[in-house]
Design an enzyme around this catalytic site. Structure first.
Site, PDB file in Angstrom:
ATOM      1  N   TYR A 256       1.022  -1.188  -0.135  1.00  0.00           N
ATOM      2  CA  TYR A 256       0.275  -0.019  -0.050  1.00  0.00           C
ATOM      3  C   TYR A 256       0.879   1.343  -0.013  1.00  0.00           C
ATOM      4  O   TYR A 256       0.537   2.123  -1.010  1.00  0.00           O
ATOM      5  CB  TYR A 256      -0.958   0.065   1.218  1.00  0.00           C
ATOM      6  CG  TYR A 256      -1.584   1.241   1.413  1.00  0.00           C
ATOM      7  CD1 TYR A 256      -2.604   1.913   0.687  1.00  0.00           C
ATOM      8  CD2 TYR A 256      -1.274   2.283   2.428  1.00  0.00           C
ATOM      9  CE1 TYR A 256      -3.286   3.020   0.802  1.00  0.00           C
ATOM     10  CE2 TYR A 256      -1.943   3.252   2.562  1.00  0.00           C
ATOM     11  CZ  TYR A 256      -2.943   3.816   2.093  1.00  0.00           C
ATOM     12  OH  TYR A 256      -3.384   4.944   2.132  1.00  0.00           O
TER      13      TYR A 256
HETATM   14  O1  LIG Z   1      -2.177   6.860   7.795  1.00  0.00           O
HETATM   15  C1  LIG Z   1      -2.184   6.031   6.924  1.00  0.00           C
HETATM   16  O2  LIG Z   1      -1.788   6.308   5.933  1.00  0.00           O
HETATM   17  C2  LIG Z   1      -3.136   4.950   6.986  1.00  0.00           C
HETATM   18  O3  LIG Z   1      -3.993   4.888   7.904  1.00  0.00           O
HETATM   19  C3  LIG Z   1      -4.567   3.699   8.222  1.00  0.00           C
HETATM   20  O4  LIG Z   1      -3.610   2.786   8.616  1.00  0.00           O
HETATM   21  P1  LIG Z   1      -3.388   2.347   9.963  1.00  0.00           P
HETATM   22  O5  LIG Z   1      -2.483   3.542  10.764  1.00  0.00           O
HETATM   23  O6  LIG Z   1      -2.493   1.053   9.962  1.00  0.00           O
HETATM   24  O7  LIG Z   1      -4.985   2.185  10.580  1.00  0.00           O
HETATM   25  P2  LIG Z   1      -5.558   0.974  11.058  1.00  0.00           P
HETATM   26  O8  LIG Z   1      -5.615   0.014  10.443  1.00  0.00           O
HETATM   27  O9  LIG Z   1      -6.793   1.595  11.959  1.00  0.00           O
HETATM   28  O10 LIG Z   1      -4.699   0.686  12.425  1.00  0.00           O
HETATM   29  C4  LIG Z   1      -4.579   1.620  13.768  1.00  0.00           C
HETATM   30  C5  LIG Z   1      -3.801   0.980  14.898  1.00  0.00           C
HETATM   31  O11 LIG Z   1      -4.106  -0.174  15.218  1.00  0.00           O
HETATM   32  C6  LIG Z   1      -3.306  -1.377  15.323  1.00  0.00           C
HETATM   33  N1  LIG Z   1      -4.335  -2.533  15.043  1.00  0.00           N
HETATM   34  C7  LIG Z   1      -4.731  -2.774  14.066  1.00  0.00           C
HETATM   35  C8  LIG Z   1      -5.445  -3.839  13.795  1.00  0.00           C
HETATM   36  C9  LIG Z   1      -5.588  -4.769  14.928  1.00  0.00           C
HETATM   37  O12 LIG Z   1      -6.287  -5.818  14.892  1.00  0.00           O
HETATM   38  N2  LIG Z   1      -4.901  -4.386  16.035  1.00  0.00           N
HETATM   39  C10 LIG Z   1      -4.065  -3.314  16.248  1.00  0.00           C
HETATM   40  O13 LIG Z   1      -3.514  -2.962  16.957  1.00  0.00           O
HETATM   41  C11 LIG Z   1      -2.490  -1.112  14.028  1.00  0.00           C
HETATM   42  O14 LIG Z   1      -1.189  -1.803  14.388  1.00  0.00           O
HETATM   43  C12 LIG Z   1      -2.275   0.474  14.227  1.00  0.00           C
HETATM   44  O15 LIG Z   1      -1.236   0.990  14.945  1.00  0.00           O
HETATM   45  C13 LIG Z   1      -5.390   3.436   7.066  1.00  0.00           C
HETATM   46  O16 LIG Z   1      -6.067   2.220   7.205  1.00  0.00           O
HETATM   47  C14 LIG Z   1      -4.541   3.443   5.938  1.00  0.00           C
HETATM   48  O17 LIG Z   1      -5.723   3.352   4.683  1.00  0.00           O
HETATM   49  C15 LIG Z   1      -3.885   4.542   5.813  1.00  0.00           C
HETATM   50  O18 LIG Z   1      -4.497   5.631   5.102  1.00  0.00           O
END
Ligand SMILES: O=C(O)[C@H]1O[C@H](OP(=O)(O)OP(=O)(O)OC[C@H]2O[C@@H](n3ccc(=O)[nH]c3=O)[C@H](O)[C@@H]2O)[C@H](O)[C@@H](O)[C@H]1O
Length: 458
Positions: A256
């Site tokens: 991504y």
């Molecule tokens: O800023 C971005 O550019 C991206 O932001 C977002 O990605 P992320 O920051 O990864 O958000 P998100 O999945 O909500 O996980 C949030 C937290 O929960 C943790 N997490 C996640 C899943 C889980 O089961 N457990 C967990 O602890 C995980 O480790 C993380 O620390 C958008 O989805 C992406 O499309 C893109 O726009």
């Protein structure tokens, strides 16, 4: 006794009369069959004319790869029989994209049925810009939520064209109908972890789709200025904090992120060759009402309410994972600020005339919060304990933390995030309770105060 009466004349007369009646009824029959035949012909002609104008959709007529209008439009302003390319469709496209304020923009918003796209479309429309949406309503997450956002947009006089970024014929048609001054390009295949399951969808939307849009934009006259969604994930393995636009972004940790970084390089090329004005916005984990069900804050809420366990990630070293969670209203202000300060593209007819603007900005909250704390805030807003399952962060593209430095966006368009995670999540839970009709502590509180839950009517 007289002679019997002569009946031969009477018989002849009756025969003559019956002959005349037969002739008349045959004539009547002929006349009515003619009438039926002519009416049928007329109806057939009208039907043929109607379908020639309205169906099949424009791109089906010009090439075989098809996208179909689902005819979902429920607003009285935009009636349901608006096949793509027909006169009624063109009328809706023009109406939606016409600005209602002096010097207003005419903006094509891609991904308008998405989370950030729907919020930005409404904000722009409300201040008097013309806004036309484009969305393919794919099923990466529940399309019914996208349809509900579409309904909300229709109430705000924003029409969404049901089509794909990769449909060059459709895009060319849109630019034929409307001389867009701006594109706010938010359509993308989102999600960091899903990239391992479906890598091709990222290439198709974030690279091929983006190039398709740029190809149309560079040939348009006037060329529009483009503001588009990059991502905080481009910082990848960068460990300098807070993340600045000057830091390295050549070590993406997920496909991504790699496709978003590729987008930034592709933007450079189109700016360099064709004079397109391009601004990339690096969004930092945007959340809020009408959000994305694939994001952690959203599915944690659902799972906590349903009594299911949730995985809370920690780093391989046992440290908490943290994100610079950014509230949607702050991000909308950033998008609008970027549009307002975007300079015009400099090319015309596919040729660059002079150098054009090329920018990249962080749009974050400047205040990272550990995921464990996100869960505690949700527990308190929902009035329910989470069944937490703390696990090591899977090696699937996640990064341990994000933290934005937003001084560049502040300098150039006054971007200043003002919503902390607890206040933003409260608004999200308020919306979630109303939209899904579920009980939460926030809902009880607002009912006690006589307020109406947000999104309840969608
Ligand atoms: O800023 C971005 O550019 C991206 O932001 C977002 O990605 P992320 O920051 O990864 O958000 P998100 O999945 O909500 O996980 C949030 C937290 O929960 C943790 N997490 C996640 C899943 C889980 O089961 N457990 C967990 O602890 C995980 O480790 C993380 O620390 C958008 O989805 C992406 O499309 C893109 O726009």
């Amino acid at each position: 006794m007289g002679s019997p009466p002569d009946t031969s004349k009477t018989i002849k007369l009756e025969r003559y009369n019956s002959y005349v009646r037969r002739i008349q009824s045959t004539k009547l029959l002929n006349a009515s069959s003619k009438l039926i035949f002519r009416t049928t012909l007329l109806i057939a002609l009208v039907l043929v004319l109607f379908f020639t104008i309205n169906y099949p959709p424009l791109s089906d007529r010009l090439h075989r790869h098809s996208f179909l209008s689902t005819g979902f439009f429920s607003s009285s302003r935009f009636p349901t029989s608006s096949a793509i390319g027909g006169p009624n469709w063109e009328k809706q496209v023009r109406h939606s994209s016409t600005p209602r304020r002096p010097n207003g923009f005419s903006i094509l918003v891609t991904g308008a049925a998405g989370f950030i796209g729907s919020h930005c479309s409404i904000a722009l429309k409300k201040r008097g810009d013309g806004v036309l949406g484009l969305d393919n309503f794919n099923s990466y997450y529940d399309p019914s939520l996208k349809r509900s956002r579409q309904k909300m947009l229709l109430k705000n006089q924003v029409f969404i064209v049901d089509g794909d970024l990769n449909d060059a014929v459709l895009l060319a048609k849109l630019f034929d109908v409307v001389p867009f001054s701006h594109i706010l390009h938010l359509a993308a295949q989102a999600g960091v972890r899903y990239a391992m399951q479906n890598p091709q969808s990222y290439v198709s939307s974030n690279i091929a789709g983006f190039i398709n849009l740029l190809e149309i934009a560079k040939s348009a006259n006037p060329q529009p200025a483009i503001v588009w969604a990059s991502s905080s994930s481009v910082y990848g393995l960068n460990d300098k904090v807070p993340f600045s636009e000057l830091h390295r972004t050549d070590r993406p940790a997920s496909l991504y992120a790699a496709t978003k970084k590729a987008g930034e390089e592709i933007a450079h090329t189109y700016n360099h060759i064709y004079g397109l004005s391009l601004t990339g916005l690096r969004f930092f984990t945007v959340y809020g009402p009408w959000g994305r069900p694939d994001m952690a804050y959203f599915f944690f809420t659902k799972d906590i309410l349903q009594g299911k366990s949730i995985d809370v990630y920690q780093t391989q070293e046992g440290k908490q994972v943290a994100r610079d969670f950014t509230y949607i209203d702050d991000v909308v202000k950033g998008c609008v600020g970027a549009l307002d300060t975007a300079e015009k593209s400099t090319g015309s007819g596919g040729k660059k005339k002079k150098p054009a603007q090329l920018r990249v900005y962080n749009l974050g909250n400047t205040s990272p919060v550990p995921v464990g704390q996100l869960v505690s805030i949700l527990e308190s807003l929902l009035g329910k304990k989470a069944k937490k399952h703390v696990v090591g962060m899977p090696r699937n593209g996640d990064v341990p933390f994000t933290h934005a430095n937003v001084s560049l966006a502040y300098r150039d368009f006054g971007y200043k995030p003002s919503t902390d995670l607890a206040s933003g999540l409260r608004k999200f839970v308020k919306w979630y309770s109303g939209y899904y009709g579920v009980e939460t502590r926030v809902k009880k509180e607002i009912q006690g105060a006589g307020e109406v839950p947000e999104g309840g009517s969608a």
